[in-house]
Design an enzyme around this catalytic site. Structure first.
Site, mmCIF file in Angstrom:
data_model
loop_
_atom_site.group_PDB
_atom_site.id
_atom_site.type_symbol
_atom_site.label_atom_id
_atom_site.label_comp_id
_atom_site.label_asym_id
_atom_site.label_seq_id
_atom_site.Cartn_x
_atom_site.Cartn_y
_atom_site.Cartn_z
ATOM 1 N N ASP A 485 46.529 40.593 37.553
ATOM 2 C CA ASP A 485 45.109 40.366 37.845
ATOM 3 C C ASP A 485 44.191 41.375 37.183
ATOM 4 O O ASP A 485 42.991 41.137 37.057
ATOM 5 C CB ASP A 485 44.868 40.513 39.357
HETATM 6 C C1 BGC Z 1 44.424 44.446 42.904
HETATM 7 C C2 BGC Z 1 45.509 43.490 42.597
HETATM 8 C C3 BGC Z 1 45.281 42.245 43.328
HETATM 9 C C4 BGC Z 1 43.884 41.714 43.098
HETATM 10 C C5 BGC Z 1 43.687 40.544 44.015
HETATM 11 C C6 BGC Z 1 43.117 43.825 42.549
HETATM 12 O O1 BGC Z 1 42.109 44.715 42.842
HETATM 13 O O2 BGC Z 1 44.628 45.604 42.176
HETATM 14 O O3 BGC Z 1 46.766 43.993 42.936
HETATM 15 O O4 BGC Z 1 46.176 41.296 42.860
HETATM 16 O O5 BGC Z 1 42.923 42.682 43.316
HETATM 17 O O6 BGC Z 1 42.390 40.120 44.107
HETATM 18 C C1 NOJ Z 2 48.846 40.710 43.771
HETATM 19 C C2 NOJ Z 2 48.344 39.318 43.670
HETATM 20 O O1 NOJ Z 2 48.410 38.692 44.941
HETATM 21 C C3 NOJ Z 2 49.162 38.533 42.654
HETATM 22 O O2 NOJ Z 2 48.652 37.234 42.535
HETATM 23 C C4 NOJ Z 2 49.157 39.233 41.327
HETATM 24 O O3 NOJ Z 2 49.973 38.514 40.440
HETATM 25 C C5 NOJ Z 2 49.625 40.663 41.461
HETATM 26 N N1 NOJ Z 2 48.869 41.348 42.476
HETATM 27 C C6 NOJ Z 2 49.526 41.436 40.153
HETATM 28 O O4 NOJ Z 2 48.220 41.677 39.794
#
Ligand code: BGC
Ligand code: NOJ
Length: 815
Positions: A485
């Site tokens: 993400d």
């Molecule tokens: C986090 C990620 C997460 C994402 C979800 C980010 O700020 O670092 O781990 O998957 O937000 O919205």
């Molecule tokens: C947590 C999120 O829920 C998942 O969708 C994502 O792939 C991982 N973080 C990595 O960013």
């Protein structure tokens, strides 16, 4: 150092020190009523939606940690001394303490001054309530005059308002008290549809429903005024902070016990229901339930049903290997965590607030991968529900709200990996069940009536979405982000610094490409090609799908290869990421894992080279980190990934979700030793001994473990709700132990440590049971010399799908 131990026979984790480094929690309830309970009785509960239907208040970021939740106090009426048998909230040292987290229940026992109190919390299957069964025993030689006080702090309003608009809530609280039941009817006046209750099986000697009356104005939960005084005030809440607390006086002879049941429940009135008298709670709906479950016999029956449910669920796959930690994860805890993630995705935990995220498209689809053999029907339904939030162009809403099923329009789509997970999970579902009819099921696009199309068409649009969005290297455009993400390569337009905009370079154009999505596309298209052999409802033929996969493979082989590993991406300027040309972020785990799983470079040694590079550069004693070197400074070309300090989260932690992709690739390459070695590095049970470093529960996976660049390397964060659970389960059961469903049967292809002399697995598969024993007489890591089914040797490694309700013996000899 550990804080407890596994009790494998009881399927429980036993915590013997209440001061665990973080709250070590369990989930109770698995359908509509869900609660989290910590080893000291903390946590919260909700009905269906943790934001709009929350029962128990939870204070985020509180200090001390995790106060509130489910309060119990025992008071010695003679000496005035009091304590909590669950240690919190009173935090008085106990003479004995034990917490047993089991499957769908938690029992906490605390003894002080010869008074033993046991409490078991669970949700009777199918009911919208949690029961606390409390037994108080006088273990001393003198008669005792005791008092028991319960405590729940309600939060029956939009839980977001609890943080952002609580001036409103301070005026909406209303309760009714009848007999031993406290009805919490906050918001009932306006919406008339739901209320909560906190009931007690005993005749009570007092109650409180106003928090300040119970606590006092400046006292904390550890020293409530009512406990100091030894008398409830019978307060009736109007506004402010409504609570539920009962006082029960208990006179116990030596050796005498008394059982008291508390029920915390929720009720939603039928759609067209009006109150009998304006503003009066419709108690008639819940009175029979309260009566039923205040009776210990009904609770015994409900508890047995819960136990049978889990025995039945887990029996779908059981193993016996030479490694007890593997056995306890596969047989119990990993499977258990999988059902929790399937139900809740990433919404509500001790680290996720339940207020914002809803359910993620990619998250939920991946969660299905590990429960297909347990809950095929629910997985089928979930896949079809998720298809409804696919966008017409084949992309997908990234998140949806469980209460309404609506896609979240504010976040929208643009995570270009999303559609591929729909293909991957559908294919996995069909392999497990043989049910190709799912492809004919109609689902709308974008939640919009009139757009119904068969799931087969949804998959086709997913393919087209990625195929039509390829960049300068013929690799898929990444969009806002792919699985990671935080790898935001097109984020300039969100950024006030527009210095990258030049006459030659348009920052608003989406140009960045993802090698990860390319690998995922190859994986998914190979799956579609195989699926097209099974059914003719897909719009294209198997050969045509294979053609797409081949073309994408060529692009990866060309622009996706860095010399010793797969690159990660191309940025907006077509510069590589995850390349030796970079100063930081030279090699990433995700693209190597995904291209490896798709078997790109299996024919020419690239995949093995990539795995060697991962081993050399990314593998640490605490697991495989996301990338190296971690980014040391914020870089707007790469976005949020560079906003974390090195070693945390997406910037180079061990993001446990990705490790199984490497395990799977190593296993597919026949490297059983390496695959299992990686499995053990992040296996929670195997990290139990370093609990003071790891900090989160040793029975479930956490999302991340701090990498070597962080000062707290080895420390886990964000336990329970993570795709790590599903993928590790797939890696160990389907690729290391190597028993995986395929369209025409169950493939047996283990990749295990050479010193294992074998293992056993019992697995349900399409209405038959397979008792598989694997022998490894020559001490190999992989390779199968022979397979016998019911005493007859078969050709190849695919055991037929008998679908006959019978048990079949499978004997596999490696070599
Ligand atoms: C986090 C990620 C997460 C994402 C979800 C980010 O700020 O670092 O781990 O998957 O937000 O919205
Ligand atoms: C947590 C999120 O829920 C998942 O969708 C994502 O792939 C991982 N973080 C990595 O960013």
């Amino acid at each position: 150092m550990s804080y407890g131990h596994f009790d494998d026979d009881a399927r429980e984790y036993v915590i013997t020190d209440p001061e665990t480094p973080r709250p070590w929690i369990n989930y109770i309830g698995r359908k509509d009523y869900v609660g989290m309970i910590s080893n000291t009785g903390g946590g919260y509960s909700f009905y269906q939606d943790p934001r709009y239907r929350r029962l128990i208040r939870y204070r985020y970021n509180n200090a001390p940690r995790n106060v509130g939740g489910r309060g119990l106090y025992v008071r010695d009426a003679e000496s005035g001394e009091y304590w909590s048998p669950t240690w919190q909230p009173a935090r008085v040292d106990l003479d004995d303490y034990e917490c047993r987290h089991g499957l769908g229940y938690t029992t906490i026992s605390g003894t002080k001054n010869s008074v033993a109190t046991d409490v078991t919390y669970f949700v009777p299957p199918g009911e919208d309530l949690e029961a606390w069964r409390v037994t108080v025993t006088n273990e001393g030689s003198e008669a005792r005059s005791l008092q028991l006080f319960s405590l729940v702090e309600f939060c029956l309003w939009d839980a977001m308002d609890d943080i952002s608009n609580y001036q409103r809530n301070y005026n909406t609280g209303e309760v009714e008290i009848e007999g031993s039941t406290i009805y919490q009817k906050t918001e009932y006046r306006e919406r008339r549809e739901h209320f909560a209750y906190f009931a007690c099986s005993a005749d009570i000697d007092g109650f409180d429903t106003q928090r300040d009356a119970f606590l006092g104005n400046y006292e904390g939960f550890d020293q409530p005024q009512v406990l100091e005084d030894g008398a409830a005030t019978d307060s009736v809440a109007h506004g402010w902070a409504p609570i539920g607390s009962h006082q029960i006086d208990l006179d116990l002879e030596p050796g005498e016990s008394e059982e008291i049941v508390f029920l915390l429940g929720f009720h939603e009135n039928p759609e067209d229901e009006k109150w009998a008298e304006p503003g009066v709670v419709n108690k008639e709906y819940v009175e029979p339930t309260i009566e039923e479950y205040c009776d210990p016999e009904s609770l015994d029956a409900a508890f047995d049903e819960l136990d049978e449910f889990w025995t039945d669920q887990l029996s779908a796959l059981q193993v016996e290997t030479p490694d007890p930690e593997t056995d306890r994860m596969v047989n119990t805890w990993n499977a258990y965590q999988n059902t929790v993630t399937m139900n809740l995705a990433r919404s509500a935990s001790m680290y996720e607030t339940g207020l914002t995220r809803g359910i993620g498209f990619r998250d939920s689809l991946q969660d299905q991968l590990a429960v297909l053999h347990q809950f095929p029907d629910r997985a089928r339904q979930r896949i079809l529900n998720l298809a409804k939030i696919q966008l017409k162009d084949g992309g997908a809403y990234h998140q949806y709200t469980p209460l309404t099923g609506e896609g979240n329009a504010e976040i929208g789509g643009g995570f270009n990996d999303d559609p591929m997970w729909l293909v991957m999970s559908t294919a996995a579902y069909v392999k497990e069940t043989g049910d190709t009819s799912i492809l004919d099921e109609e689902a709308v696009f974008e939640n919009e009536e009139g757009t119904e199309a068969p799931l087969a068409e949804h998959l086709q649009r997913a393919v087209e979405y990625v195929w039509e969005r390829r960049g300068p290297h013929d690799l898929p455009l990444i969009g806002h982000a792919d699985w990671n993400d935080c790898l935001n390569l097109n984020c300039f337009s969100d950024n006030p610094d527009e210095s990258f905009q030049t006459a030659e370079h348009d920052i608003d154009e989406e140009r960045a490409e993802s090698v990860f999505i390319a690998g995922q596309f190859v994986y998914a298209l190979e799956e579609l090609a195989a699926l097209a052999e099974q059914t003719d409802v897909l719009p294209e033929s198997s050969d045509e799908y294979q053609q797409y996969a081949d073309e994408m493979t060529a692009a990866v082989q060309d622009a996706g290869w860095d010399g010793s590993w797969f690159r990660r991406a191309y940025d907006h300027f077509s510069d590589p990421i995850g390349s030796s040309e970079n100063d930081e972020g030279q090699i990433f785990v995700e693209s190597n894992g995904m291209c490896g799983m798709a078997e790109i470079g299996f024919n020419d040694g690239k995949a093995q080279d990539a795995m060697d590079s991962v081993r050399e550069r990314l593998a640490t004693e605490h697991g495989i980190v996301l990338h190296q070197p971690a980014y040391t400074e914020y870089d707007e070309r790469y976005g949020e990934i560079t906003s974390y300090p090195p070693g945390y989260k997406e910037n180079g932690s061990v993001f446990c979700h990705t490790n199984p992709w490497i395990m799977i690739t190593e296993a597919k390459l026949g490297n059983g030793e390496r695959a299992f070695d990686y499995y053990k590095r992040i296996c929670p049970a195997a990290r139990e001994e370093i609990s003071e470093t790891h900090t989160t529960e040793p029975y479930v996976y956490a999302q991340t473990i701090a990498g070597p660049d962080a000062p707290t390397t080895g420390e886990a964060k964000n336990s329970w709700l993570t795709g790590t659970a599903a993928w590790n389960y797939v890696a160990i059961t389907q690729y290391i132990l190597g028993v995986r469903p395929d369209h025409d049967g169950l493939v047996v292809d283990p990749s295990i440590p050479a010193d294992w002399d074998g293992f056993e697995m019992e697995r349900e598969f399409r209405d038959a049971t397979y008792e598989i024993s694997v022998e490894n007489p020559d001490g190999v890591e992989s390779g199968v010399a022979s397979v016998e089914v019911d005493g007859e040797e078969i050709d190849g490694q695919t055991v037929p799908a008998f679908e006959d309700g019978e048990t079949h013996d499978v004997r596999v000899v490696m070599g």
